[in-house]
Design an enzyme around this catalytic site. Sequence first.
Site, short mmCIF file in Angstrom:
data_model
loop_
_atom_site.label_atom_id
_atom_site.label_comp_id
_atom_site.label_asym_id
_atom_site.label_seq_id
_atom_site.Cartn_x
_atom_site.Cartn_y
_atom_site.Cartn_z
N TRP A 125 55.41 45.80 38.66
CA TRP A 125 54.03 45.36 38.88
C TRP A 125 53.50 45.85 40.21
O TRP A 125 52.34 46.24 40.31
CB TRP A 125 53.92 43.83 38.75
CG TRP A 125 54.31 43.37 37.38
CD1 TRP A 125 55.37 42.59 37.05
CD2 TRP A 125 53.64 43.67 36.14
NE1 TRP A 125 55.41 42.39 35.69
CE2 TRP A 125 54.37 43.04 35.11
CE3 TRP A 125 52.51 44.43 35.79
CZ2 TRP A 125 54.01 43.13 33.76
CZ3 TRP A 125 52.15 44.52 34.46
CH2 TRP A 125 52.88 43.88 33.46
N ASP A 178 50.24 39.14 44.48
CA ASP A 178 50.28 38.93 43.03
C ASP A 178 51.28 37.79 42.80
O ASP A 178 52.48 37.97 42.95
CB ASP A 178 50.76 40.23 42.35
CG ASP A 178 50.87 40.09 40.84
OD1 ASP A 178 50.69 38.97 40.31
OD2 ASP A 178 51.15 41.12 40.18
N LYS A 198 51.68 33.01 32.59
CA LYS A 198 53.07 32.68 32.94
C LYS A 198 53.17 31.19 33.27
O LYS A 198 53.87 30.46 32.60
CB LYS A 198 53.54 33.52 34.13
CG LYS A 198 54.02 34.94 33.82
CD LYS A 198 53.02 35.83 33.18
CE LYS A 198 53.52 37.18 32.81
NZ LYS A 198 53.12 38.26 33.70
C1 LIG Z 1 52.64 39.62 33.75
C2 LIG Z 1 52.39 40.14 35.11
C3 LIG Z 1 51.31 41.00 35.39
C4 LIG Z 1 50.38 41.51 34.32
O1 LIG Z 1 49.44 40.56 34.05
P1 LIG Z 1 48.23 40.85 33.01
O2 LIG Z 1 47.50 39.55 33.09
O3 LIG Z 1 48.86 41.13 31.69
O4 LIG Z 1 47.45 41.98 33.52
C5 LIG Z 1 51.12 41.40 36.69
N1 LIG Z 1 51.93 40.99 37.68
C6 LIG Z 1 52.99 40.17 37.45
C7 LIG Z 1 53.86 39.75 38.59
C8 LIG Z 1 53.24 39.73 36.16
O5 LIG Z 1 54.28 38.91 35.93
#
Ligand SMILES: *Cc1c(COP(=O)(O)O)cnc(C)c1O
Length: 361
Positions: free
Chosen positions: A103, A172, A196
Amino acid sequence: MASRIYNFNPGPAALPLPVLEAAVEGFIDFKGSGMSVAEVSHRSALFEDVLNDAVTRTKRMLKLPDDFMVLFLQGGASLQFAMIPMNLIPPGTSADYINTGTWSTKAIKEAEILKKPHTVIASSKDRDFKYIPKDFSITPHAAYLHITSNNTIKGTQWQSFPEAGSVPLVSDMSSDIMSRVFDPKPFGLIYAGAQKNLGPAGVTLVIIRPDMLERVPDDIPTMLRYTTHSEKNSLYNTPPCVAIYLVQLVLKWLEETVGGVEAAERMNREKAGLLYKTIDQTGFYQGTADVDSRSLMNVTFRLPSEDLEKKFVAEAQKQGMGGLKGHRSVGGCRASLYNAVTLDAVRTLVSFMGDFEKKNG
Ligand SMILES: *Cc1c(COP(=O)(O)O)cnc(C)c1O
């Protein structure tokens, strides 16, 4: 009553059963309106109460300073990879990034595509992202330092956040928001796809410090400017009402039933502790992340062979435990232990792992 499995999926992921039950009701007759939450106006007082309650609970549970803005946007965490460099790197400045996995790599790629000045000041790619880098120096006056707080795929997590002085942290937190206590003040921006730890897919939580909004240029499209959304309380255009409603129910559950983020963290430490203890007991299971970088949310491990891994996932599924297959890019197994995954689920998994080892070890 439908039968439910123990859900260890990485995302979309487990949601608390009481939330789903409340959502079923709201989906048919939302707060006595005689309409579904999918049918009411996003500008109705009924819906605005939901949105404002989600904002208030987020601020309270994360102990955000009063002037931080809480937004609900679309496009997933993935759109934030681009919006952040578009909005927050003013001309003549440059941003720092630390690369800790898939990511982070994608976040860096967007800064590259946009030709926004940036430096990758550290990376754990040399050992397949099995650890969180410790030695790096942050560029003085960097526009921000971007990190991925929890690496969902590799099973690593920042145990404490870098000391960046006056450089704002941007993180993030898609896979660990609301799972542990942290000090939000050094953060200029925090973002998290909801699917999540917060709710269903379709909405992204963005927390932004007011001084960041002063950087937003006006030569980017309206929908991609943070100020568009901060000025309209996330109601510039039609928001994903159903997803926001579910997030609000999850936040209410977290605050009122679980007891907030401190209580969630205690439970998360207990759950991950149980699982890592089982992994470390003998050589049969092998944790893939360095011990000092292990994630409380995504526990990644291998078995002695790929055949045994397949068998493990299939037998677990038969016994009512789903989602244990590792990400397709890394293989192996992964148990995701988000807030909605119960201690009971983890106890069941750990006991299954003991039995599986006895039969196959
Ligand atoms: C799942 C995830 C993403 C992607 O998220 P989307 O909402 O599908 O764009 C980005 N960063 C992390 C750390 C993730 O776990």
